[in-house]
Motif scaffolding. Structure first.
Motif, PDB file in Angstrom:
ATOM      1  N   PHE A 194       0.860  -1.185   0.000  1.00 20.28           N
ATOM      2  CA  PHE A 194       0.000   0.000   0.000  1.00 20.28           C
ATOM      3  C   PHE A 194       0.898   1.237   0.000  1.00 20.28           C
ATOM      4  N   ASN A 195       0.273   2.410   0.021  1.00 19.47           N
ATOM      5  CA  ASN A 195       1.025   3.659   0.042  1.00 19.47           C
ATOM      6  C   ASN A 195       1.865   3.753   1.308  1.00 19.47           C
ATOM      7  N   ILE A 196       3.111   4.175   1.145  1.00 19.06           N
ATOM      8  CA  ILE A 196       4.042   4.285   2.268  1.00 19.06           C
ATOM      9  C   ILE A 196       3.722   5.537   3.064  1.00 19.06           C
ATOM     10  N   ARG A 197       3.720   5.379   4.394  1.00 19.83           N
ATOM     11  CA  ARG A 197       3.389   6.487   5.275  1.00 19.83           C
ATOM     12  C   ARG A 197       4.528   6.878   6.216  1.00 19.83           C
ATOM     13  N   LYS A 198       5.423   5.965   6.560  1.00 16.24           N
ATOM     14  CA  LYS A 198       6.528   6.290   7.470  1.00 16.24           C
ATOM     15  C   LYS A 198       7.788   5.573   7.010  1.00 16.24           C
ATOM     16  N   ILE A 199       8.907   6.310   7.077  1.00 19.75           N
ATOM     17  CA  ILE A 199      10.209   5.728   6.747  1.00 19.75           C
ATOM     18  C   ILE A 199      11.206   6.155   7.811  1.00 19.75           C
ATOM     19  N   ALA A 200      12.258   5.339   7.978  1.00 20.94           N
ATOM     20  CA  ALA A 200      13.327   5.642   8.926  1.00 20.94           C
ATOM     21  C   ALA A 200      14.613   5.056   8.389  1.00 20.94           C
ATOM     22  N   LEU A 201      15.734   5.725   8.699  1.00 21.24           N
ATOM     23  CA  LEU A 201      17.046   5.312   8.211  1.00 21.24           C
ATOM     24  C   LEU A 201      17.995   5.180   9.387  1.00 21.24           C
TER      25      LEU A 201
ATOM     26  N   GLN B 193      22.606   2.295   6.226  1.00 23.00           N
ATOM     27  CA  GLN B 193      22.510   1.020   5.524  1.00 23.00           C
ATOM     28  C   GLN B 193      21.097   0.439   5.574  1.00 23.00           C
ATOM     29  N   ILE B 194      20.412   0.550   6.692  1.00 21.81           N
ATOM     30  CA  ILE B 194      19.093  -0.063   6.875  1.00 21.81           C
ATOM     31  C   ILE B 194      18.017   1.004   6.721  1.00 21.81           C
ATOM     32  N   LEU B 195      17.106   0.789   5.788  1.00 22.18           N
ATOM     33  CA  LEU B 195      15.962   1.662   5.572  1.00 22.18           C
ATOM     34  C   LEU B 195      14.689   0.888   5.891  1.00 22.18           C
ATOM     35  N   ILE B 196      13.833   1.462   6.738  1.00 24.68           N
ATOM     36  CA  ILE B 196      12.584   0.817   7.150  1.00 24.68           C
ATOM     37  C   ILE B 196      11.424   1.664   6.654  1.00 24.68           C
ATOM     38  N   SER B 197      10.443   1.024   6.007  1.00 23.62           N
ATOM     39  CA  SER B 197       9.265   1.720   5.503  1.00 23.62           C
ATOM     40  C   SER B 197       8.013   0.970   5.933  1.00 23.62           C
ATOM     41  N   ALA B 198       6.973   1.719   6.279  1.00 18.77           N
ATOM     42  CA  ALA B 198       5.698   1.140   6.700  1.00 18.77           C
ATOM     43  C   ALA B 198       4.585   1.748   5.869  1.00 18.77           C
ATOM     44  N   ASP B 199       3.642   0.902   5.401  1.00 14.90           N
ATOM     45  CA  ASP B 199       2.551   1.386   4.566  1.00 14.90           C
ATOM     46  C   ASP B 199       1.276   1.528   5.383  1.00 14.90           C
ATOM     47  N   GLU B 200       0.170   1.791   4.698  1.00 13.11           N
ATOM     48  CA  GLU B 200      -1.099   2.055   5.366  1.00 13.11           C
ATOM     49  C   GLU B 200      -1.622   0.865   6.157  1.00 13.11           C
ATOM     50  N   SER B 201      -1.292  -0.336   5.743  1.00 14.60           N
ATOM     51  CA  SER B 201      -1.803  -1.529   6.412  1.00 14.60           C
ATOM     52  C   SER B 201      -0.930  -1.974   7.574  1.00 14.60           C
ATOM     53  N   GLY B 202       0.186  -1.282   7.817  1.00 12.16           N
ATOM     54  CA  GLY B 202       1.104  -1.700   8.861  1.00 12.16           C
ATOM     55  C   GLY B 202       2.177  -2.649   8.380  1.00 12.16           C
ATOM     56  N   HIS B 203       2.166  -2.982   7.087  1.00 16.73           N
ATOM     57  CA  HIS B 203       3.183  -3.879   6.530  1.00 16.73           C
ATOM     58  C   HIS B 203       4.500  -3.122   6.425  1.00 16.73           C
ATOM     59  N   THR B 204       5.552  -3.657   7.042  1.00 17.32           N
ATOM     60  CA  THR B 204       6.835  -2.978   7.155  1.00 17.32           C
ATOM     61  C   THR B 204       7.899  -3.750   6.397  1.00 17.32           C
TER      62      THR B 204
END
Length: 913
Positions: free
Chosen positions: A56-63, A68-79
């Motif tokens: 789904f559309n991405i709503r939160k990201i962190a680096l 080296q590690i990029l974390i992204s979370a979408d509308e459904s909570g899938h990370t």
């Protein structure tokens, strides 16, 4: 022809929603674009979209701090846990709701994640694929949803801000955190105000609240001073004005004490704080408002350093780079991404995609730029190498329906047709609209076509069913073609003969001779509405796409049908958002609305109102490859099946938050709504956007093609070195033998053997080892059978290496000795030649621009060098003269000494015999 096209880049959209980040080096910005992530390199001025899609559309990201590690979370909570350097997914994790905040500890050991009222602490994942990438360490429960989190510099303290105004500081495994409360207001962000974590700042919609940590000695000293002064009333009055209470937990060494409350300037009722970011290293506080204005403060004095209005819409997110010099802003309403250098007051990056859907796309004749037109009435020109938009034309007063480049590359002209009843010509050298074509009766234009000479343009009308023809040189209307009984949906000029083909909904394709008799030469009837048509590059074949899902192939010499492609099942997309029918039984979107020939005329690329784009072989009439333009379930037409668990009594139920950022507007909770009434803006879109292809364009080199979709402009290109394509390979051709021949100085043989093996590293090693003086002999004896592959290698080598004189000598000598063969076989080598032309032209433009910018500096250095050389010459001459004088003086002195010595010597008398 190879068909290994892979996703290369996403243009036309630079920011959608969510937060943006700077990389640790501060040179790049990571921006969420739908369900993808785009990295903008601010130093090299390039953009790259990662080949990774979320559900789904991405709503939160962190680096992570090491980048080296990029974390992204979408509308459904899938990370997704992503290795940013290699651009691969290391693992996945599913939260029950979309995380509001990700926060890495400064030492990179722990990551804190807030989901509603809970805060999870995970161990930072390692840079390798694992079945369980996130290992949970602990979890904390709060009374209100968590909206902000930040770590101290020593990674021992975590500050947590809640929606109800509560702030907690957790240290280690302590069960009793320090607690603060801001009454009557929520929290935008909270953070430690210094490196020692002795100051806590909380940004509210109205101002900044500060708490200070004081030791036991400081508290005793203040208590003694207070008793001496005996004035406790002032502190009570200050606390009543600020309306902030603090529950101080007595600590072993001291406690937290309320410091001050500093209010933001009042810009009106509609001006609200949307985002706030604090940079500890430079002590800068960046606050963004809903009016598009931002203010930069210096902490802890809360001194206003800078204030600017960067957008006409709300600032949704902001970021500060590691040096504190660059400020990044994202505006979701306009799709803007801005990077501002506040000290020099200049834009480092200012990009904006189309505000609404993108309708059309066209490649330039040299393949270096792409023109797009959208519903917002703008025409944008994008650089295919950098991915940046470098010019925007806003002359149209309505949606743009078609854009075309002039076939003559030297003209540098883009034509666009719009619903406002005008066709405009834009000059790409002076960046202006130099000519406007209109019809006698104002009408809405749907499509546009330009003849191969670039002298005639034709446009079709939606409402009058007529075709208008203009002269580009004079700007006058030369003819109006009538004969269709329904709207004309596509036009195509014959590249060889002076004919114009028009496809219409009246189930016919008409071929017009607009230069001689101006009458219909051919009238081809079909069984269903014709949606699109196209000529091949040699003009020998013609295709027409019909509403029944078929593509009919004709031979233009006799206009007889030679083939039929049934693509009804190939283009069948997903089901509608609220459609209870399966995709197989649905009749929507089962026809190709856009088709285009490849430059060599062998294949056909087709797309329509679905997520699929198909490549067909024209002669064999088979499906070669099928591409899915998106996997974003936030769009309509992606899912094939029905999830009956989400279908209620009154239709489909959306289980995800449609307005994820509603928590940012903290004043919404003070509004009162009647029971049963809908909350929010009633004019807001309540239906999903449908994924569809609105236009397709192929690069003149044939190495890439682009399609405009609901998500933006997708570019697919070939990667030469991911595929093993040997030519005349034998057992004797191997890397050892090639290097052995190179060592023996058999340059031509080793080069031909490396081309046969088709290994990039081997070819480059052999190519770079050939001496400069041997290039002419190698080019003269080079076999023409491998000339196409060698030219393709040269074009790729040009882009990545800087041996300009060496490369140009190869190109020049190959053209001299094999120019006749290249000219006679230009159709088979057209993709390689155009790619080479593109790279040479791009290199020339880059160097000419640098030279033009530095010509005065070079002249200045030249004059200084000449003066320096002259001064050195004069000094050398003076030194020579001086040395000559000294030598002369020394010689005279030595002669005098000899004479004196002779005079002083006694005279010897000789005896006479």
């Amino acid at each position: 022809m190879k068909f290994g096209y892979k996703f290369s880049n996403l243009l036309g959209t630079v920011y959608s929603k969510g937060n943006i980040l700077f990389t640790p080096d501060g040179n790049s910005v990571i921006s969420p674009v739908g369900n993808r992530l785009t990295v903008f390199d601010l130093v090299n001025h390039t953009s790259v979209t990662l080949p990774i899609q979320s559900r789904f559309n991405i709503r939160k990201i962190a680096l992570s701090p090491n980048g080296q590690i990029l974390i992204s979370a979408d509308e459904s909570g899938h990370t997704l846990i992503i290795n940013l350097q290699r651009q691969v997914v290391l693992g996945e994790y599913k939260f029950f709701k979309t995380p509001k905040v990700f926060s890495f500890s400064p030492n990179g050991a722990i990551i804190a994640v807030s989901v509603l009222e809970r805060v999870f602490l995970f161990k930072t994942p390692v840079v390798q694929k694992q079945p369980n990438p996130l290992v949970r360490l602990s979890v904390f429960q709060h009374r209100s949803p968590v909206v902000a989190m930040n770590w101290s510099n020593d990674s021992l303290k975590l500050i947590v801000g809640c929606k109800n105004g509560a702030i907690l500081i957790r240290e280690g495994k302590s069960d009793k955190p320090s607690f603060f409360q801001v009454k009557g207001s929520g929290i935008i962000n909270c953070f430690f105000g210094n490196a020692e974590a002795t100051i806590v700042n909380a940004v509210t919609p109205t101002g900044l609240v500060t708490w200070n940590y004081k030791s036991k000695e400081d508290l005793e000293q203040e208590e003694q001073e207070r008793k001496e002064q005996e004035q406790p009333e002032e502190e009570e009055q200050q606390e009543e004005q600020i309306k902030v209470t603090t529950e101080n937990k007595k600590l072993s060494n001291g406690r937290w004490v309320l410091g001050s409350f500093k209010k933001f300037e009042n810009y009106g009722v509609k001006c609200k704080v949307k985002t706030a970011v604090f940079h500890v290293k430079s002590k800068l506080l960046l606050v963004g408002f809903s009016t598009g204005q931002f203010i930069l403060y210096e902490m802890p004095e809360f001194t206003e350093l800078y204030k600017l209005n960067v957008s006409s819409h709300s600032i949704n997110t902001a970021a500060i780079n590691n040096t504190g010099e660059w400020l990044a802003f994202g505006c979701s309403d306009m799709g803007q991404l801005l990077v501002w250098e506040w000290r020099s007051e200049t834009y480092i990056l200012k990009q904006q995609g189309h505000s609404y859907n993108m309708n059309c796309v066209a490649y330039s004749p040299d393949g270096q730029t792409i023109a797009t037109g959208g519903e917002d009435g703008k025409v944008k020109i994008w650089n295919t190498t950098s991915g940046y938009c470098f010019i925007t034309f806003s002359d149209h007063e309505g949606p743009v329906t078609s854009v075309k480049y002039s076939p003559i590359a030297s003209q540098n002209v883009v034509f666009s047709a719009g619903v406002d009843g005008t066709i405009r010509a834009f000059d790409l050298i002076r960046y202006r609209n130099f000519r406007t074509f209109v019809s006698p009766n104002k009408t809405q234009f749907s499509t546009l076509a330009i003849d191969p000479s670039g002298e005639i343009i034709a446009a079709s009308s939606i409402d009058t069913f007529e075709i208008y023809v203009w002269s580009v040189r004079t700007g006058r209307l030369t003819d109006i073609l009538s004969g269709h009984e329904s709207p004309v949906c596509d036009l195509s000029f014959d590249p060889i003969n002076p004919y114009l083909a028009s496809a219409s909904w009246d189930k016919s394709v008409k071929v017009w001779n607009i230069f001689e008799d101006r009458e219909v030469r051919e009238n081809i009837q079909h069984t269903s509405d014709v949606l699109a048509c196209s000529y091949s590059s040699d003009g020998k074949k013609f295709v027409a796409s019909c509403l029944d899902g078929t593509i009919q192939i004709y031979e233009t010499s006799t206009w007889s049908q030679i083939g039929l492609i049934d693509g009804k099942t190939d283009i069948m997309g997903g089901r509608g958002y609220k459609d209870e029918r399966l995709a197989k039984t649905s009749t929507m979107g089962k026809a190709f609305t856009k088709i285009a020939f490849t430059p060599n005329g062998e294949c056909l690329i087709a797309g329509g109102d679905s997520k699929y784009i198909c490549i067909y072989h024209v002669d064999q009439q088979v499906l070669v490859k099928k591409y899915s333009t998106s996997q974003n379930l936030s769009l309509d037409g992606i899912s094939l099946d029905i999830d009956w668990r989400k279908v209620g009594e009154f239709g489909h139920i959306d289980t995800f938050d449609k307005d994820f950022d509603s928590d940012d507007d903290l004043s919404e909770k003070n509004k009162e709504f009647l029971p049963g009434t809908s909350k929010g803006d009633l004019s807001e879109r309540t239906t999903k956007k449908k994924q569809r292809t609105t236009s397709i364009s192929i690069s003149p080199t044939g190495r890439a093609w682009a399609c405009s979709t609901t998500e933006g402009l997708l570019i697919y290109s070939l990667d030469d070195f991911l595929f093993f394509d040997p030519t005349d390979l034998s057992i004797d051709i191997n890397p050892e033998n090639i290097l052995l021949e190179l060592k023996k100085k058999n340059y031509l043989k080793s080069l031909v053997m490396s081309i046969k093996l088709n290994e990039k590293e081997i070819i480059e090693q052999v190519f770079e080892s050939i001496p400069f003086e041997e290039v002419q002999l190698v080019c003269q004896e080079f076999p023409i059978y491998y000339l196409k592959n060698f030219i393709q290698f040269l074009s790729a080598y040009f882009e990545k290496n800087q041996h300009l004189e060496y490369q140009m000598k190869w190109v020049k000598l190959i053209s001299i000795y094999h120019g006749k063969y290249i000219k006679s076989n230009s159709l088979s080598m057209i993709s390689s030649l155009r790619n080479l032309q593109k790279t040479i032209t791009q290199t020339y433009n880059d160097l000419s621009k640098v030279c033009d910018d530095n010509i005065f500096s070079l002249e200045y250095f030249k004059t200084i060098l000449i003066k320096e050389l002259k001064s050195q010459e004069t000094k050398a001459k003076q030194q020579e003269q001086k040395n000559l004088k000294q030598e002369k003086v020394s010689n005279d002195y030595s002669d005098d000494e000899e004479i004196k010595e002779k005079k002083n010597q006694p005279v010897k008398k000789t005896k006479k015999n």
